[in-house]
Scaffold this motif. Structure first.
Motif, mmCIF file in Angstrom:
data_model
loop_
_atom_site.group_PDB
_atom_site.id
_atom_site.type_symbol
_atom_site.label_atom_id
_atom_site.label_comp_id
_atom_site.label_asym_id
_atom_site.label_seq_id
_atom_site.Cartn_x
_atom_site.Cartn_y
_atom_site.Cartn_z
ATOM 1 N N UNK A 187 0.920 -1.326 0.055
ATOM 2 C CA UNK A 187 0.003 0.059 -0.122
ATOM 3 C C UNK A 187 0.810 1.137 -0.015
ATOM 4 N N UNK A 188 0.345 2.271 -0.409
ATOM 5 C CA UNK A 188 0.646 3.627 -0.483
ATOM 6 C C UNK A 188 -0.048 4.596 -0.090
ATOM 7 N N UNK A 189 0.102 5.734 0.609
ATOM 8 C CA UNK A 189 -0.943 6.848 1.004
ATOM 9 C C UNK A 189 -0.078 7.977 1.068
ATOM 10 N N UNK A 190 -0.808 9.080 0.885
ATOM 11 C CA UNK A 190 -0.218 10.505 0.746
ATOM 12 C C UNK A 190 -1.361 11.542 1.077
ATOM 13 N N UNK A 195 2.724 14.415 3.948
ATOM 14 C CA UNK A 195 2.946 13.204 4.502
ATOM 15 C C UNK A 195 2.793 11.977 3.569
ATOM 16 N N UNK A 196 3.577 11.086 3.910
ATOM 17 C CA UNK A 196 3.335 9.964 2.910
ATOM 18 C C UNK A 196 3.944 8.447 3.634
ATOM 19 N N UNK A 280 -8.266 4.212 -2.990
ATOM 20 C CA UNK A 280 -8.831 4.304 -1.417
ATOM 21 C C UNK A 280 -8.698 5.938 -1.102
ATOM 22 N N UNK A 281 -9.598 6.211 -0.308
ATOM 23 C CA UNK A 281 -9.627 7.329 0.541
ATOM 24 C C UNK A 281 -8.384 6.969 1.783
ATOM 25 N N UNK A 282 -7.869 8.006 2.175
ATOM 26 C CA UNK A 282 -6.919 7.761 3.202
ATOM 27 C C UNK A 282 -6.920 8.571 4.356
ATOM 28 N N UNK A 283 -6.458 8.193 5.578
ATOM 29 C CA UNK A 283 -6.130 9.141 6.392
ATOM 30 C C UNK A 283 -4.734 8.617 7.145
ATOM 31 N N UNK A 288 -6.557 13.602 5.897
ATOM 32 C CA UNK A 288 -7.029 13.031 4.939
ATOM 33 C C UNK A 288 -6.293 13.099 3.675
ATOM 34 N N UNK A 289 -6.277 12.146 3.009
ATOM 35 C CA UNK A 289 -5.342 11.962 1.940
ATOM 36 C C UNK A 289 -6.078 10.736 0.634
#
Length: 310
Positions: A187-190, A195-196, A280-283, A288-289
């Motif tokens: 997974x990856x989120x930003x 923030x990442x 995906x939506x992410x937090x 929120x990201x």
């Protein structure tokens, strides 16, 4: 752009270019670029591979909440021996890398789909060799992961969306043995503030392993381990991931990914492997990201889970 840990990631000066095997061996490069747009309910990824013998191919996926991709473009063939990733072209896809391990310019044009994707890294390229569990030999010789700023646009089916937002890319080299891992989650989120997080959780030969990083306040810190709980739909497609990334300093970063659309990669793997991608939506620690959540499954096991309603 700082990396903690003091572990040599093993990158050479040309390691964002094509790789060649030892005499008598084989080599395969794979490159990947993505961008997730929750407000548009879309995800975009471009996957490219190239072997030392010149065999190449790509899949370009645009997907959302529907049961079918918004667009899925596939091609395979061959390219000359002297073609490299600083100036690569193949059937509507072009790749340039003005500054290796820092910038990339990816363009795709094919009938009703146009993508212009310019990437500028927000941190140094990261290798899973820098994590305490290292990089398993069955996965790759080495692999870089990198989050960055993406500008450009996508025009799909006459719908044009301009980009100036966060995205992600990776590049791995070495032959992969798809049959060794029982399962993995990548997974990856930003967030738009910078923030990442990147995470890889695998189980192979009966053992767990973890890879990835956390970018916070401009510092990239390797992950030590990841506490995680995933929820799936009845067909075992991703619904949600709750994760706590514990880095090598002992600090924890909280991540929540909620899927709004999935797509199956056309792997055609002889080991009957399935790869599913979720937009995906992410937090990240409540901020929120956007993010992407990938799962790997052996097909017989996955079908058993679905049929048994486990």
């Amino acid at each position: 752009m700082v990396t903690l840990g003091g572990v040599d990631p093993g990158f050479g000066p040309r390691d964002d270019l094509r790789h060649w095997p030892a005499p008598g061996g084989k080599m395969r490069d794979s490159l990947f670029w993505e961008l997730i747009m929750p407000e548009e309910r879309l995800g975009v990824q471009i996957y490219l591979y190239l072997t030392d013998r010149g065999k190449t191919g790509y899949n370009v996926s645009v997907w959302g909440p529907g049961t079918e991709p918004v667009a899925l473009k596939l091609a395979s063939g061959s390219v000359p021996t002297d073609m490299d990733f600083d100036n690569f072209t193949f059937r509507g896809l072009s790749v340039k890398q003005p500054e290796l391990r820092r910038t990339a310019e990816v363009v795709f044009r094919h009938e009703d789909l146009t993508i212009e994707y310019t990437f500028v890294a927000i941190h140094d390229a990261f290798s899973y060799r820098s994590n305490p569990d290292g990089l398993p030999a069955w996965f790759a010789e080495n692999r870089l992961e990198q989050t960055g700023r993406v500008t450009g646009f996508i025009d799909v089916g006459g719908r044009r969306i301009e980009w100036d937002r966060m995205g992600h890319r990776d590049h791995s080299w070495g032959n992969r043995n798809w049959g060794i891992p029982h399962h993995w989650k990548w997974f990856v989120a930003y967030t738009e503030s910078g923030r990442a997080v990147n995470g890889w959780i695998w189980i192979a030969k009966g053992e767990w392993g973890f890879g990835g990083y956390v970018v916070k306040d401009g510092v990239t810190v390797p992950v030590s381990h990841i506490k995680h709980k995933a929820l799936y739909n009845g067909d075992m497609t991703q619904r949600r991931l709750d994760a706590e990334l514990v880095d090598i300093t002992g600090e924890s970063t909280s991540l929540v990914l909620d899927s709004y659309g999935v797509v199956k990669l056309p792997t055609n793997d002889k080991m009957a492997t399935e790869i599913w991608e979720a937009a995906c939506t992410a937090t990240i620690d409540g901020e929120v990201g956007a993010g992407q959540f990938e799962t790997h499954w052996p097909t017989p096991y996955l079908q058993h889970l679905i049929e048994s309603k486990a």
